[in-house]
Scaffold this active site. Structure first.
Site, PDB file in Angstrom:
ATOM      1  N   LYS A  35      35.922  56.556  30.701  1.00  0.00           N
ATOM      2  CA  LYS A  35      35.112  56.140  31.862  1.00  0.00           C
ATOM      3  C   LYS A  35      34.815  57.265  32.839  1.00  0.00           C
ATOM      4  O   LYS A  35      33.753  57.299  33.431  1.00  0.00           O
ATOM      5  CB  LYS A  35      35.789  54.959  32.572  1.00  0.00           C
ATOM      6  CG  LYS A  35      37.119  55.299  33.197  1.00  0.00           C
ATOM      7  CD  LYS A  35      37.867  54.047  33.633  1.00  0.00           C
ATOM      8  CE  LYS A  35      39.169  54.426  34.291  1.00  0.00           C
ATOM      9  NZ  LYS A  35      40.151  53.341  34.270  1.00  0.00           N
ATOM     10  N   ARG A 128      47.783  44.972  40.120  1.00  0.00           N
ATOM     11  CA  ARG A 128      46.379  44.935  39.744  1.00  0.00           C
ATOM     12  C   ARG A 128      46.309  43.838  38.698  1.00  0.00           C
ATOM     13  O   ARG A 128      46.886  42.781  38.889  1.00  0.00           O
ATOM     14  CB  ARG A 128      45.868  46.305  39.283  1.00  0.00           C
ATOM     15  CG  ARG A 128      44.352  46.450  39.504  1.00  0.00           C
ATOM     16  CD  ARG A 128      43.806  47.812  39.125  1.00  0.00           C
ATOM     17  NE  ARG A 128      43.649  47.959  37.679  1.00  0.00           N
ATOM     18  CZ  ARG A 128      43.123  49.025  37.087  1.00  0.00           C
ATOM     19  NH1 ARG A 128      42.705  50.043  37.827  1.00  0.00           N
ATOM     20  NH2 ARG A 128      43.009  49.091  35.779  1.00  0.00           N
TER      21      ARG A 128
END
Ligand SMILES: *Cc1c(COP(=O)(O)O)cnc(C)c1O
Length: 353
Positions: A35, A128
């Site tokens: 990414k 998260r």
């Protein structure tokens, strides 16, 4: 064309190979996380040549970009309901925590006549994504009823939101839960994924639980840096990606602006240190491309003064002053800078092969 990102593909190969080898010794295979460089296919291809087992990204668009590279693709961000069709089509494995999403993947996989693999994320403290350990049994029980979904494994993400450092304790818990569920539900697990670049130091310290058989490495490979403590990894390079930008003005001027100081282009009130007259350079690159805090000039005599949207201002006074308009100046990058520069459509890419 400048500004441009220079990418050294041999160094991509060397850094990737370094981690493939060092993790292989511990029976750990790798997902190369693409990414931060927006899944540039030449870079990803090199990583596959160096021996990573999977390519992983958060964005389905990036997996689509890499669809012709012959390796398993992993969607590492939990799928949105609205992208389930593409996820089944372009990702071999997706990370999941929500039963409603997994049911949608199951229906879509049936439609596409496929089995879709999922990796279930556990939350072991970083807050998260992840299912809490107390809820995991009931979720797995529901998933195994779905005919077109296969549980490929379990994983954890640490040091992302909460800054929690991986340890033999929290990763040991992942290993233990995975093994227990595997026995209880007769799962055939391919992956027990012990985190990202922040887990690497555990290998060095001989503290990686032996059941962990996968890591997902982004920053370590591309910047040669582990992320639990921010140390450079010996034997790797940190200059695979270099920003090169062009000088468009070069003049000796004051170091402090003249007149009443109000707000800068971003609404902040700037302050200045008076260094008398200095040689100032302006490069054609700015905040729209990169936050200058993430740049380090290769020439350590160059000081970055600041940037507006399209201009990067340099103090060249301490250099040998051997510059001309039209010259280019190079910078090393941190993670945020690389992410931004890869994303900016105004930045060209130049490969060194
Ligand atoms: C981005 C990401 C990674 C890679 O993290 P690095 O610190 O760059 O190694 C791994 N796993 C997940 C789920 C991610 O989102």
């Amino acid at each position: 064309m400048f500004p441009r990102l220079n990418i050294d593909l041999n160094k991509v190969y060397e850094n990737t190979k370094y981690f493939v080898n060092s993790c292989e010794k511990e029976d750990i295979n790798l997902m190369a996380v693409t990414k931060v460089f927006c899944a540039d296919t030449k870079v990803a291809q090199k990583q596959v040549e160096a021996g990573v087992k999977y390519l992983a990204d958060s964005r389905i668009q990036n997996l689509i970009k890499m669809k012709d590279i012959d390796v398993e693709k992993v969607l590492m961000r939990l799928p949105m309901h609205s992208e389930v069709e593409k996820v089944v089509k372009y990702a071999d494995i997706s990370f999941n925590t929500e039963i409603s999403t997994i049911k949608k993947l199951d229906l879509e996989a049936k439609k596409q006549n496929k089995k879709h693999k999922i990796l279930i994320m556990l939350d072991l403290g970083d807050l998260r994504e992840g299912i809490l350990p107390k809820d995991i049994d009931s979720v797995v029980e529901e998933i195994i009823k779905l005919e077109n979904i296969k549980i490929a494994g379990f994983g954890v993400n640490l040091t992302c939101y909460g800054g929690i450092i991986p340890s033999d304790k929290n990763l040991g818990k992942l290993a233990e839960i995975s093994e227990r569920l595997s026995n209880k539900f007769n799962l055939d697990l391919e992956i027990i994924s012990g985190g990202n670049s922040s887990s690497l130091f555990l290998i060095e310290k001989n503290n990686m639980p032996s059941k962990i058989n996968n890591l997902r490495l982004g920053e370590a490979i591309v910047l040669g840096r582990e992320t639990a403590y921010g140390n450079d990894v010996k034997g790797t390079c940190n200059d695979i990606f270099i920003l090169e930008a062009e000088v468009i003005e070069l003049k000796t001027k004051d170091s402090v602006p003249t007149g009443e100081i109000g707000m800068d282009a971003f609404g902040n009130t700037p302050t200045f240190e008076d260094k008398g007259k200095i040689l100032r350079g302006i490069l054609a690159v700015g905040q729209q491309d990169v936050n200058p805090d993430g740049l380090t000039p290769l020439n350590d005599k160059i000081e970055i003064l600041g940037a507006s949207s399209d201009h990067l201002l340099l103090n060249l006074e301490e250099t040998d002053k051997n510059f001309k308009v039209g010259d280019t100046i190079k910078f090393k990058l941190d993670y945020g800078a690389l992410l931004q520069l890869s994303t900016s459509e105004y930045v060209d890419t130049h490969y060194i092969e």
